[in-house]
Design an enzyme around this catalytic site. Sequence first.
Site, mmCIF file in Angstrom:
data_model
loop_
_atom_site.group_PDB
_atom_site.id
_atom_site.type_symbol
_atom_site.label_atom_id
_atom_site.label_comp_id
_atom_site.label_asym_id
_atom_site.label_seq_id
_atom_site.Cartn_x
_atom_site.Cartn_y
_atom_site.Cartn_z
ATOM 1 N N HIS A 175 1.282 -6.802 -10.805
ATOM 2 C CA HIS A 175 -0.222 -7.057 -11.177
ATOM 3 C C HIS A 175 -0.373 -7.607 -12.490
ATOM 4 O O HIS A 175 0.327 -6.832 -13.705
ATOM 5 C CB HIS A 175 -0.809 -5.773 -11.046
ATOM 6 N N LEU A 222 -4.489 -0.111 -3.362
ATOM 7 C CA LEU A 222 -4.488 -1.208 -4.262
ATOM 8 C C LEU A 222 -4.151 -0.904 -5.603
ATOM 9 O O LEU A 222 -4.757 -0.051 -6.286
ATOM 10 C CB LEU A 222 -5.807 -1.936 -4.214
ATOM 11 N N ASP A 223 -3.229 -1.425 -6.174
ATOM 12 C CA ASP A 223 -2.670 -1.341 -7.424
ATOM 13 C C ASP A 223 -2.262 -0.004 -7.950
ATOM 14 O O ASP A 223 -2.704 0.306 -9.183
ATOM 15 C CB ASP A 223 -3.562 -2.061 -8.545
ATOM 16 N N ALA A 224 -2.220 0.789 -7.032
ATOM 17 C CA ALA A 224 -1.847 2.354 -7.381
ATOM 18 C C ALA A 224 -0.514 2.946 -7.172
ATOM 19 O O ALA A 224 -0.164 4.178 -7.174
ATOM 20 C CB ALA A 224 -3.158 3.188 -6.620
ATOM 21 N N GLY A 261 -7.434 -4.217 -9.672
ATOM 22 C CA GLY A 261 -8.162 -5.169 -8.848
ATOM 23 C C GLY A 261 -8.136 -6.607 -9.370
ATOM 24 O O GLY A 261 -7.327 -7.050 -10.091
#
Lengths: 284, 284, 284, 284
Positions: free
Chosen positions: B192, B227-229, B201
């Site tokens: 990311h 998401l992205d976690a 995000g």
Amino acid sequence: MSTPDELPLIITARAPDGPGLVADLARAVARSGGNILDVGQHSDPDASWFGCRLEVDDHVDRAVLGAQLSELRDQRGLAFELHESAESQRVVIVCSKTLHCVSDLLARVSIGALGCTIEGIVSDATTAEELAMRHEVPFYSVPVEDDRHHQEIALGATLEDLAPDLVVLARYMRVLPAWLCDAYDGRMINIHHSFLPAFAGAGPYKRAHERGVKLIGATAHYVTAELDAGPIIAQDVERVSHRDSVDDLIRRGADVERSVLAAAVRLHLEHRVMVFGNRTCVFD
Amino acid sequence: MSTPDELPLIITARAPDGPGLVADLARAVARSGGNILDVGQHSDPDASWFGCRLEVDDHVDRAVLGAQLSELRDQRGLAFELHESAESQRVVIVCSKTLHCVSDLLARVSIGALGCTIEGIVSDATTAEELAMRHEVPFYSVPVEDDRHHQEIALGATLEDLAPDLVVLARYMRVLPAWLCDAYDGRMINIHHSFLPAFAGAGPYKRAHERGVKLIGATAHYVTAELDAGPIIAQDVERVSHRDSVDDLIRRGADVERSVLAAAVRLHLEHRVMVFGNRTCVFD
Amino acid sequence: MSTPDELPLIITARAPDGPGLVADLARAVARSGGNILDVGQHSDPDASWFGCRLEVDDHVDRAVLGAQLSELRDQRGLAFELHESAESQRVVIVCSKTLHCVSDLLARVSIGALGCTIEGIVSDATTAEELAMRHEVPFYSVPVEDDRHHQEIALGATLEDLAPDLVVLARYMRVLPAWLCDAYDGRMINIHHSFLPAFAGAGPYKRAHERGVKLIGATAHYVTAELDAGPIIAQDVERVSHRDSVDDLIRRGADVERSVLAAAVRLHLEHRVMVFGNRTCVFD
Amino acid sequence: MSTPDELPLIITARAPDGPGLVADLARAVARSGGNILDVGQHSDPDASWFGCRLEVDDHVDRAVLGAQLSELRDQRGLAFELHESAESQRVVIVCSKTLHCVSDLLARVSIGALGCTIEGIVSDATTAEELAMRHEVPFYSVPVEDDRHHQEIALGATLEDLAPDLVVLARYMRVLPAWLCDAYDGRMINIHHSFLPAFAGAGPYKRAHERGVKLIGATAHYVTAELDAGPIIAQDVERVSHRDSVDDLIRRGADVERSVLAAAVRLHLEHRVMVFGNRTCVFD
């Protein structure tokens, strides 16, 4: 950059962007008999503004320069300030119980490493009192008793009496009311113990630990009414690992906080920071 | 750490925490005729688990070692895996139009700097096809036509055919469905382009520019349904300034993304990453 | 790593390398009723030695542990030390006129951030006297008058009287005689204001400026008879540019020196540094 | 900084220092109808010279600008160059057997991340030939057979035929003769695998390991006749520990070398590097 014994004059200026602004400023300095030692300049294409910081040697005729710059103000909307770099500024530190940032700032000031005097330490706790005494700095206690609002008034009054050029929130653990933030707009620096915008608000190290980040950070920013959202001056990070407990993060982070806050204070005192909207230009 | 020609055996193990686990593991190795070359160990006080990575030299008797460790499994709830470090793993890269991470991974693999083979490049665009051909890697196009769901099925099927040990999302710009994330739990790494949890995000560089941060970053993490976690493997940052436009951030950030992703892939391939809850231990 | 209130016992041990050493040590701890909280271990393939640092919880029976480890000493040549982590150590600071490292160490100690007491500040100048008084630390002046040799004797005698666990040369600008270095072998830390081995000796910032380096650094190392050549404990660097004058390098470098020296002192006080030949293991 | 689609004109200029130079240059741009997008400027107090890099938007009249600058050349000794930023430059890579820097540069060029074409790869080994073929770059073998002098002549002739704007020594393991260094003065960049001036010459990682440094580095510099002593363009470091063998240092260092070399090549291609004496100004 200039050597300390030159004690140059510092010009900070901003204007609506347009062609030839650097040329105009440089000509103003040349006509005043000065020589440019250092120039930092930025044109922001998004916001259509222009900002500039000039260090000019001591030969400049201040009166002529002032007249020249006033002409540019009338012609091009230039806003400017002149600062004698030799001038010591008045700083007030506000803190709570955590003292590593306070003690670091005092240690730097005590050996002349920051061009300022500490006019007072103001705290909602009494932990810093001994430190203040040791450094012969007046200590002002503004505890929260029955009413948070009263404490804010007392804090505001204490600051007003001390008439600081700069207020430094060195791990002050309360949210300030909007009116107090506004009163020191662009003159109040906070250190937040995270890499903003990550972990704004309370308990950043605990949350960093839970999230399992591999770097922790600290952010020095100007205080605005919105919590931890003001213009950022300086940030830095430190590598951490799974072996670090929350307490380890706190200890490691303390070192980053100290150096980031000291850097931001120095940059501000040297008139190297210019705020446009919610962003800063740092001419370092 | 071991030198490459030793080709040690790697043991990864986890268990409910308790006294003497390191002693038990070390004894199991000693009884199998092996010598410990490197040990990484972590006891997490919060979660009461114990994790360990051992590199053992080639003299170890694998059958004896297996029996010894199985005994510990029965006695102490130890879960373990044995990995031959010489073994090359199968990697599949998934990407969209942005190619700096893909080209970087291919460049590393092409000179033997990552212990894996690239079994395929899968993309919702065709931009990477030439790069794949140049590196003689099969290219699989899974475009989104009328139906996003169909594309996800096609992507899942393509991956299943390729039977990868590891899937690398090298700037793949779509959110994966939960069933696909679950299928590659702990075996799918995403890069990311921000310092998570900041700017999770879309559009992180644009938002970083607006916020005026002084450092930008990149985060490699295991993919989970949120998401992205997912658990973070590696992060790094790069200094930026007010002079950097969004395009400058994108260019500077690209370099951080490349090196962070490559580091995370290497750590995973060397069995140096262990996931506990939403955090990773990295035994490097 | 352990949390501060656990006050674990710290074991440091070294031995000729051989199979099963970790197992033996872990068993010794288990038999003494202790639980391993943290283990750092290193086998050096070049030098055929093994070094280990263990943090053990407070339940350990010290007498049993001592007996167990003595057995290992007899069997395997193990040399070991036990340290109570709660124990405060005695530190003496030696300095000249440059005070940023001294004031930084004092600031840290004054808020309890370093587990030691400062028993005295010894200097060939008098600049640090006020700082010492402010922190209520005894100040010892050992000026060079007619004879450098006399001064060295006086310095040695002052140190001997203070019986320090650790001597910190915080920008002391004189070369120490070999006999004094030897007397504090492994217990005297110096901060050198360059990234060693670059710019060993005098005037490192001036030479760094002339060479046009893009990073400057600082190195904390144990003092040995050979100038700036002792085992390195910690190093760090800071980015500089063509705009930085020698004075700017000195100012920027001061911040690196402060943090590197403080880090090295902390690592030493926590028994995290082990010297083998001219290299250190740092179990952090 | 400008956005890519603006394709600004770049002016680099140098002159004996004196008052009003910035004003003169800015006026020259303004008179040519241009607007300054970015200015980097440096006055060196030691050497009494002035250097400047300007990015000017596309509206500038090149003929008028040339005339204006020529006037400044006559009046103030200004030396200047104009560069179209859209112009792709010719780069030749010279290497030996170690390929991580070559493959990294090719990976960047292959996705358009460096504004240049690779005109050829020249090597004293044949290891890079496959990589060259894969990227459709001509490969030139200049092996050392009986006579080193012959090889140097062949290398010089190959370079001359390729007429590069820039030669990149991407881990070329031979010392070049002075006449060849002179021929590409200010146009030949070398990557050295240490933090210069530490560990100049052969075997830097082995020597770094022996010295026990805690950081390793890489340095990109212009090649001069004196080995590893030319003007430094970029440097970076990476943290290492006692656990890293020489092979680990080589692997970790490779990543630093790649990014430092790529950064230096980009800075050079964008005309951001100016050499004064043995130092560089980098206007980034």
